[in-house]
Design an enzyme around this catalytic site. Sequence first.
Site, PDB file in Angstrom:
ATOM      1  N   CYS A   2       0.831  -1.202   0.000  1.00 20.23           N
ATOM      2  CA  CYS A   2       0.000   0.000   0.000  1.00 20.23           C
ATOM      3  C   CYS A   2       0.872   1.261   0.000  1.00 20.23           C
ATOM      4  O   CYS A   2       1.867   1.349   0.696  1.00 20.23           O
ATOM      5  CB  CYS A   2      -0.941   0.090   1.181  1.00 20.23           C
ATOM      6  SG  CYS A   2      -2.112  -1.248   1.252  1.00 20.23           S
ATOM      7  N   ARG A  27       4.293  -0.308  -4.583  1.00 25.15           N
ATOM      8  CA  ARG A  27       3.972  -0.792  -3.239  1.00 25.15           C
ATOM      9  C   ARG A  27       2.683  -1.618  -3.196  1.00 25.15           C
ATOM     10  O   ARG A  27       2.374  -2.265  -2.197  1.00 25.15           O
ATOM     11  CB  ARG A  27       3.836   0.384  -2.273  1.00 25.15           C
ATOM     12  CG  ARG A  27       5.087   1.212  -2.140  1.00 25.15           C
ATOM     13  CD  ARG A  27       4.855   2.347  -1.187  1.00 25.15           C
ATOM     14  NE  ARG A  27       4.613   1.870   0.159  1.00 25.15           N
ATOM     15  CZ  ARG A  27       5.539   1.551   1.045  1.00 25.15           C
ATOM     16  NH1 ARG A  27       6.811   1.660   0.713  1.00 25.15           N
ATOM     17  NH2 ARG A  27       5.224   1.129   2.235  1.00 25.15           N
ATOM     18  N   TRP A  75      -2.472  -2.880  -1.759  1.00 22.95           N
ATOM     19  CA  TRP A  75      -2.089  -4.290  -1.838  1.00 22.95           C
ATOM     20  C   TRP A  75      -2.993  -4.983  -0.832  1.00 22.95           C
ATOM     21  O   TRP A  75      -2.869  -4.795   0.373  1.00 22.95           O
ATOM     22  CB  TRP A  75      -0.626  -4.473  -1.472  1.00 22.95           C
ATOM     23  CG  TRP A  75      -0.123  -5.876  -1.672  1.00 22.95           C
ATOM     24  CD1 TRP A  75       0.354  -6.419  -2.817  1.00 22.95           C
ATOM     25  CD2 TRP A  75      -0.054  -6.917  -0.679  1.00 22.95           C
ATOM     26  NE1 TRP A  75       0.714  -7.730  -2.616  1.00 22.95           N
ATOM     27  CE2 TRP A  75       0.481  -8.055  -1.312  1.00 22.95           C
ATOM     28  CE3 TRP A  75      -0.389  -6.989   0.662  1.00 22.95           C
ATOM     29  CZ2 TRP A  75       0.691  -9.259  -0.658  1.00 22.95           C
ATOM     30  CZ3 TRP A  75      -0.185  -8.191   1.327  1.00 22.95           C
ATOM     31  CH2 TRP A  75       0.346  -9.306   0.672  1.00 22.95           C
ATOM     32  N   ASN A 101      -2.142   2.034   5.541  1.00 21.63           N
ATOM     33  CA  ASN A 101      -1.231   0.968   5.158  1.00 21.63           C
ATOM     34  C   ASN A 101      -0.897   0.195   6.422  1.00 21.63           C
ATOM     35  O   ASN A 101      -0.420   0.792   7.387  1.00 21.63           O
ATOM     36  CB  ASN A 101       0.038   1.595   4.541  1.00 21.63           C
ATOM     37  CG  ASN A 101       1.160   0.600   4.369  1.00 21.63           C
ATOM     38  OD1 ASN A 101       0.933  -0.585   4.202  1.00 21.63           O
ATOM     39  ND2 ASN A 101       2.395   1.077   4.402  1.00 21.63           N
ATOM     40  N   GLY A 102      -1.199  -1.093   6.459  1.00 18.70           N
ATOM     41  CA  GLY A 102      -0.925  -1.883   7.657  1.00 18.70           C
ATOM     42  C   GLY A 102      -2.072  -2.841   7.898  1.00 18.70           C
ATOM     43  O   GLY A 102      -2.883  -3.097   7.006  1.00 18.70           O
ATOM     44  N   GLU A 485      18.893 -16.984  -6.486  1.00 18.90           N
ATOM     45  CA  GLU A 485      18.432 -15.663  -6.916  1.00 18.90           C
ATOM     46  C   GLU A 485      17.920 -15.710  -8.359  1.00 18.90           C
ATOM     47  O   GLU A 485      16.897 -15.096  -8.689  1.00 18.90           O
ATOM     48  CB  GLU A 485      19.591 -14.655  -6.770  1.00 18.90           C
ATOM     49  CG  GLU A 485      19.326 -13.240  -7.257  1.00 18.90           C
ATOM     50  CD  GLU A 485      18.189 -12.522  -6.543  1.00 18.90           C
ATOM     51  OE1 GLU A 485      17.618 -13.057  -5.590  1.00 18.90           O
ATOM     52  OE2 GLU A 485      17.858 -11.410  -6.983  1.00 18.90           O
ATOM     53  N   LYS A 489      14.214 -14.616  -9.364  1.00 20.94           N
ATOM     54  CA  LYS A 489      13.961 -13.544 -10.351  1.00 20.94           C
ATOM     55  C   LYS A 489      13.037 -14.045 -11.443  1.00 20.94           C
ATOM     56  O   LYS A 489      12.107 -13.366 -11.858  1.00 20.94           O
ATOM     57  CB  LYS A 489      15.266 -13.078 -11.024  1.00 20.94           C
ATOM     58  CG  LYS A 489      16.181 -12.104 -10.344  1.00 20.94           C
ATOM     59  CD  LYS A 489      15.669 -10.764  -9.999  1.00 20.94           C
ATOM     60  CE  LYS A 489      14.865 -10.726  -8.743  1.00 20.94           C
ATOM     61  NZ  LYS A 489      15.501 -10.349  -7.515  1.00 20.94           N
ATOM     62  N   GLU A 492       9.343 -14.728 -10.119  1.00 17.75           N
ATOM     63  CA  GLU A 492       8.525 -13.562  -9.770  1.00 17.75           C
ATOM     64  C   GLU A 492       8.203 -12.678 -10.974  1.00 17.75           C
ATOM     65  O   GLU A 492       7.158 -12.037 -10.993  1.00 17.75           O
ATOM     66  CB  GLU A 492       9.131 -12.752  -8.619  1.00 17.75           C
ATOM     67  CG  GLU A 492      10.372 -11.970  -8.931  1.00 17.75           C
ATOM     68  CD  GLU A 492      10.890 -11.168  -7.734  1.00 17.75           C
ATOM     69  OE1 GLU A 492      10.103 -10.716  -6.901  1.00 17.75           O
ATOM     70  OE2 GLU A 492      12.128 -10.981  -7.670  1.00 17.75           O
ATOM     71  N   HIS A 508      20.550 -35.769  -5.048  1.00 12.97           N
ATOM     72  CA  HIS A 508      19.791 -36.180  -3.855  1.00 12.97           C
ATOM     73  C   HIS A 508      18.290 -35.992  -4.058  1.00 12.97           C
ATOM     74  O   HIS A 508      17.542 -35.927  -3.104  1.00 12.97           O
ATOM     75  CB  HIS A 508      20.284 -35.406  -2.631  1.00 12.97           C
ATOM     76  CG  HIS A 508      21.724 -35.686  -2.337  1.00 12.97           C
ATOM     77  ND1 HIS A 508      22.144 -36.870  -1.750  1.00 12.97           N
ATOM     78  CD2 HIS A 508      22.849 -34.980  -2.614  1.00 12.97           C
ATOM     79  CE1 HIS A 508      23.469 -36.854  -1.658  1.00 12.97           C
ATOM     80  NE2 HIS A 508      23.915 -35.726  -2.177  1.00 12.97           N
ATOM     81  N   LYS A 607       6.493  -4.175  -3.526  1.00 15.40           N
ATOM     82  CA  LYS A 607       7.925  -3.942  -3.359  1.00 15.40           C
ATOM     83  C   LYS A 607       8.386  -4.083  -1.915  1.00 15.40           C
ATOM     84  O   LYS A 607       9.368  -4.735  -1.642  1.00 15.40           O
ATOM     85  CB  LYS A 607       8.260  -2.539  -3.886  1.00 15.40           C
ATOM     86  CG  LYS A 607       9.722  -2.154  -3.792  1.00 15.40           C
ATOM     87  CD  LYS A 607      10.549  -2.887  -4.816  1.00 15.40           C
ATOM     88  CE  LYS A 607      12.013  -2.503  -4.768  1.00 15.40           C
ATOM     89  NZ  LYS A 607      12.838  -3.511  -5.460  1.00 15.40           N
TER      90      LYS A 607
END
Length: 612
Positions: A2, A27, A75, A101-102, A485, A489, A492, A508, A607
């Site tokens: 948010c 955000r 969000w 936001n929260g 990583e 990447k 996402e 394994h 983000k």
Amino acid sequence: MCGIVGYVGTRKVVPVLLAGLRRLEYRGYDSAGIVYNHQNRLVRHRASGKLSELEAVLDDHIGVESSIGLGHTRWATHGAPTELNAHPHSDCTGDLVVVHNGIIENYSSLREALKQKGHTFCSETDTEVLAHLIEEHLIDDLAAATRAALAQVEGSYALAVLWAKDPETIVAARRQSPLVLGTDAEACYLASDIPALLPYTREVVFLDDGELAVLGKGQYSIRQLADGSEVHKESTTIDWTATMAEKGGHRHFMLKEIYEQPIAIRSTINGRIMPETGRILLPGLGISDEVLTGIKRIVLVACGTSWHAALVAKYWLEKWTAIPVEVDIASEFRYRHLLLHEQVLTLVISQSGETADTLAGMRRAAQFGSPVLAICNAVGSTMAREADGILYTHAGPEISVASTKAFTCQLTTLFLFTLYLAQLRQSIDPAVQKELGLQLIQLADVMSALIKPMQKNMQAIIESYYEARDFLFIGRGLNYPIALEGALKLKETSYIHAEGYAGGELKHGPIALIDADMPLLALAPQDSSYPKTISNVQEIKARQARLIVVGSEGDSQLAELSRHHIFLPKVHEELNPILYALPVQLLAYEIAARRGCDVDQPRNLAKSVTVE
Ligand code: AGP
């Protein structure tokens, strides 16, 4: 998670709010909304979906005569991303609105109690209780009513409130979610993050937890939420510019940020290595050399990509300082039985400096007396302000949800910190330290020469693999976290299922996945793990996987074993993780762009993850 913007001043408010939201869209982008005061009436516009949906709705309202308002990009946590659940949320009268936001943890008991008192709710959100709760306390003082309401609230919030009957005031408050004020002679601005303020001002005031701000035209005051006492705060001048938060001709922020890495790495190193001697200088670190010399263990705590940077740092720190290192995912660390004390250094790593789990982790570590050092990119972020020590990464604003330049700058900073600690504890030969320092300085030039041709040469690979359903990445030693990583990447940005493994771990279990359809990217530089990696590559080839290798220039053996190869110049093997991050970032970007994905704002993500 948010984004909030607010403005009170002399400009027309709608364009200011939209420009701010545009810069905060990273955000959250499920829905968006604004509210402004027009002739002592609050006018609210909301839309589900991306900000462009709201912009379309606002086409006829851009020039409206109003110079106070709030905006929000969401969000979703409570309630689907519909227009009704979009912020701002209103009280029963429509005269009071809140953006938030929260997470309000006790919202359901508050909601029931408010319903009993006759309040009518229109959304499924936790936020709406704030509007009704403030309404319940409001007589004629919005700040006092907000304070009284927040005394009943449990959870996290950055919020802003507007009341039709007080047309020149915004009230804002924060607890565990970020909020920053911007000031100039004629106006006050409010935002969840600095980039939203940059087109207007670089003078900012960071709100701390438990504070409430009252904003008017060119003036503001700050109080403690607990007792209403006044707080005096200095403003900070930010050295980021407005253009740093723009795309600069690139198709996406992610690509721009990949290209910016050499400059960002140079800024991160700047003034921290003495080229004549290789000595490392970290002025203003905030934790004394004496404390650092006595450290017996280091615990690295982070999430996502920042956690991958921590995994690389474990190899560096243990090798060059001989201090035992643990690496923890913050959401695990914060609830684990911790064995920390004054001689354990907790090192938290975060681009945003606002990630809820990492913040909670650092606060828990501090309770044990562990000195906390933060490696952050966002200037003035909560982590940067609360930690005992801070090392900024100087990557500049990173807008794309997928982190790229912040990651390589985190690695650069962690490498500098390793050398600094080694120098302090005399655990490194000064000649070796000098060599490593000089190679780090040169690395930015190596990367700079590489990106464009690599992007061009990669196109054949992209055409062969962009339709893949799965992807495996392997690496060994320092490059194992880069395999993780690369997989993160790719998944996402392109929604391809991808996994990263340590090369030695393949047999394994994961090797069972390999057949002629499975793409696998092996990180195989000619480093000390090379012979072992080659064995892995042979095993993979024997099972006909669609093999891409990323290796050292001129490695004909690798070229022969693979279907596709990407070769990189040889640098000191300690620096390979920084260099080898580049091809996996570019591959993810190019595949996502080729698939037509929303590269900068992937679905379901935001983000900075400011909720647990
Ligand atoms: C990176 O591409 C991710 N979007 C994500 O994993 C991110 O690194 C993570 O959320 C941690 O964020 P931070 O560095 O701001 O704490």
